[in-house]
Design an enzyme around this catalytic site. Sequence first.
Site, short mmCIF file in Angstrom:
data_model
loop_
_atom_site.label_atom_id
_atom_site.label_comp_id
_atom_site.label_asym_id
_atom_site.label_seq_id
_atom_site.Cartn_x
_atom_site.Cartn_y
_atom_site.Cartn_z
N LYS A 24 32.42 61.84 66.39
CA LYS A 24 33.05 60.62 66.90
C LYS A 24 32.01 59.59 67.33
O LYS A 24 32.14 58.40 67.03
CB LYS A 24 33.97 60.93 68.07
N HIS A 25 30.98 60.03 68.04
CA HIS A 25 30.03 59.10 68.64
C HIS A 25 28.65 59.12 67.97
O HIS A 25 28.07 58.07 67.69
CB HIS A 25 29.86 59.41 70.13
N HIS B 186 28.89 64.85 79.22
CA HIS B 186 30.09 64.66 78.41
C HIS B 186 29.69 64.06 77.06
O HIS B 186 30.12 64.53 76.01
CB HIS B 186 31.10 63.76 79.11
N HIS C 239 32.77 67.46 68.03
CA HIS C 239 33.55 66.25 68.31
C HIS C 239 32.64 65.11 68.76
O HIS C 239 32.79 63.97 68.28
CB HIS C 239 34.58 66.54 69.40
N GLU C 240 31.71 65.40 69.66
CA GLU C 240 30.84 64.35 70.18
C GLU C 240 29.95 63.76 69.08
O GLU C 240 29.76 62.54 69.01
CB GLU C 240 29.98 64.89 71.32
N PHE D 255 33.31 71.18 70.96
CA PHE D 255 32.97 70.05 71.83
C PHE D 255 31.82 69.25 71.24
O PHE D 255 31.90 68.02 71.08
CB PHE D 255 32.62 70.61 73.21
N GLN E 251 29.86 64.47 83.71
CA GLN E 251 31.10 64.77 84.42
C GLN E 251 30.89 65.90 85.43
O GLN E 251 30.06 66.79 85.23
CB GLN E 251 32.22 65.13 83.44
#
Length: 231
Positions: free
Chosen positions: A123-124, A66, A119-120, A116, A39
């Site tokens: 989630k992923h 990102h 979360h990454e 951050f 990003q």
Amino acid sequence: MATTNFQSSFLINFFLLSQCLFVLGATAQDFDFFYFVQQWPGSYCDTKQSCCYPTTGKPASDFGIHGLWPNYNDGTYPSNCDSSNPYVQSKVSDLMSGMQQSWPTLACPSGSGYSFWSHEWEKHGTCSESILDQHGYFKAALNLKSRVNLLQILQAAGIHPDGSFYSLSSIKNAVESGIGYAPGIECNADAEGNSQLYQIYICVDSSGSELIQCPVFPQGKCASSVEFPVF
């Protein structure tokens, strides 16, 4: 009678083993490719919502990571695959300086990046853990960032983050010429409502190492001419 019982037991055990192998195989192949997403910080910050610099200071005027997102060829994606495997920062302590530089947070309030990255991963990253453990996941993303210098590619094509507007096709063509594969482009809107270059999606094979042609592109809304804002 004993032979019949033995045969029945053998068949049941064989069936259960085959099912286990099927599940393990399905887990290992539970996605088709990655989106590697970078990003532009100027576009993240140049909105009505604005942004906050990380506690380590203003990031470099460069595309930042990102995420590295597992996806399916039909455009859907898995998420939050293993709640028992949370982000543990000590597992990536040797990568921390690279993550702070190349994967900075811009969310408010200001943070270190922990939320951050957590979360990454959760989630992923957990959806690719059969191939990449936590350290391997973040290392793969950093390696891709070092290989794909989007700002350099765009500037070499005369596309600069100076607040000017550029055709969407020229941005796509520049990236494709630079990496050999067509990218996905996502735009957002600045505080005045202008469409601006926000994120660039590049597709990577399921090992997280090789660039590939995108099986499907993300649904990004962009005008035919987009702003590349200053940061």
